[in-house]
Design a protein around this motif. Structure first.
Motif, PDB file in Angstrom:
ATOM      1  N   ASP A 181       0.848  -1.189   0.000  1.00  0.00           N
ATOM      2  CA  ASP A 181       0.000   0.000   0.000  1.00  0.00           C
ATOM      3  C   ASP A 181       0.883   1.238   0.000  1.00  0.00           C
ATOM      4  O   ASP A 181       1.546   1.547   0.984  1.00  0.00           O
ATOM      5  CB  ASP A 181      -0.899  -0.018   1.231  1.00  0.00           C
ATOM      6  CG  ASP A 181      -1.810   1.192   1.323  1.00  0.00           C
ATOM      7  OD1 ASP A 181      -1.805   2.035   0.397  1.00  0.00           O
ATOM      8  OD2 ASP A 181      -2.536   1.301   2.327  1.00  0.00           O
ATOM      9  N   ALA A 182       0.917   1.945  -1.122  1.00  0.00           N
ATOM     10  CA  ALA A 182       1.746   3.145  -1.258  1.00  0.00           C
ATOM     11  C   ALA A 182       0.913   4.420  -1.112  1.00  0.00           C
ATOM     12  O   ALA A 182       1.375   5.504  -1.480  1.00  0.00           O
ATOM     13  CB  ALA A 182       2.472   3.126  -2.591  1.00  0.00           C
ATOM     14  N   SER A 183      -0.290   4.316  -0.556  1.00  0.00           N
ATOM     15  CA  SER A 183      -1.173   5.485  -0.480  1.00  0.00           C
ATOM     16  C   SER A 183      -0.597   6.590   0.408  1.00  0.00           C
ATOM     17  O   SER A 183      -0.788   7.776   0.121  1.00  0.00           O
ATOM     18  CB  SER A 183      -2.570   5.084  -0.007  1.00  0.00           C
ATOM     19  OG  SER A 183      -2.532   4.484   1.266  1.00  0.00           O
ATOM     20  N   LYS A 184       0.108   6.234   1.459  1.00  0.00           N
ATOM     21  CA  LYS A 184       0.717   7.247   2.342  1.00  0.00           C
ATOM     22  C   LYS A 184       1.774   8.043   1.573  1.00  0.00           C
ATOM     23  O   LYS A 184       1.827   9.280   1.655  1.00  0.00           O
ATOM     24  CB  LYS A 184       1.323   6.559   3.567  1.00  0.00           C
ATOM     25  CG  LYS A 184       1.923   7.493   4.583  1.00  0.00           C
ATOM     26  CD  LYS A 184       2.428   6.676   5.775  1.00  0.00           C
ATOM     27  CE  LYS A 184       3.120   7.525   6.804  1.00  0.00           C
ATOM     28  NZ  LYS A 184       3.638   6.708   7.934  1.00  0.00           N
ATOM     29  N   LEU A 185       2.603   7.345   0.819  1.00  0.00           N
ATOM     30  CA  LEU A 185       3.634   8.008   0.017  1.00  0.00           C
ATOM     31  C   LEU A 185       2.992   8.843  -1.089  1.00  0.00           C
ATOM     32  O   LEU A 185       3.408   9.976  -1.340  1.00  0.00           O
ATOM     33  CB  LEU A 185       4.576   6.956  -0.570  1.00  0.00           C
ATOM     34  CG  LEU A 185       5.850   7.448  -1.222  1.00  0.00           C
ATOM     35  CD1 LEU A 185       6.758   8.153  -0.220  1.00  0.00           C
ATOM     36  CD2 LEU A 185       6.600   6.288  -1.870  1.00  0.00           C
ATOM     37  N   LYS A 186       1.971   8.322  -1.724  1.00  0.00           N
ATOM     38  CA  LYS A 186       1.276   9.039  -2.803  1.00  0.00           C
ATOM     39  C   LYS A 186       0.580  10.285  -2.260  1.00  0.00           C
ATOM     40  O   LYS A 186       0.548  11.321  -2.921  1.00  0.00           O
ATOM     41  CB  LYS A 186       0.264   8.098  -3.474  1.00  0.00           C
ATOM     42  CG  LYS A 186      -0.527   8.716  -4.590  1.00  0.00           C
ATOM     43  CD  LYS A 186       0.291   8.911  -5.838  1.00  0.00           C
ATOM     44  CE  LYS A 186      -0.590   9.376  -6.990  1.00  0.00           C
ATOM     45  NZ  LYS A 186       0.168   9.748  -8.157  1.00  0.00           N
TER      46      LYS A 186
END
Length: 101
Positions: free
Chosen positions: A72-77
């Motif tokens: 899950d890359a949502s935090k980075l995005k």
């Protein structure tokens, strides 16, 4: 999968912003082996051909079963909205600069 040409500059910016905690340091999305091979064929070598293993053949040549994961890359995005998807990043940073015309 992580495209370092895109994410290493982000790591420096993260340090400047004092970003802390746990981050999945990866491009968002997934890409398959076949999609990468298709990109290679489309950008580098139009005559490139490949044959895939079936699961029985694969089991003969690997030590442990394969697993495929998506982090899950949502935090980075959210912190870096211009972060490209894995497919777009591979095209921009790997295949386009090496494209054969």
């Amino acid at each position: 999968m992580t495209v370092l040409d895109e994410l290493l500059p982000i790591s420096i910016e993260m340090a400047k912003r004092n970003c802390r905690g746990i981050w999945n340091f990866t491009n968002p999305g997934v890409v398959s082996h076949n999609e990468i091979l298709e990109m290679y064929r489309d950008y580098i070598d139009p005559g490139f051909q490949w044959v895939n293993f079936d699961l029985v053949e694969q089991a003969k040549v690997i030590v442990a079963p394969r697993s495929n994961n998506e982090l899950d890359a949502s935090k980075l995005k959210q912190e870096f909205p211009d972060l490209l998807s894995i497919k777009d990043s591979i095209i921009k940073f790997v295949f386009e600069p090496n494209k054969k015309t």
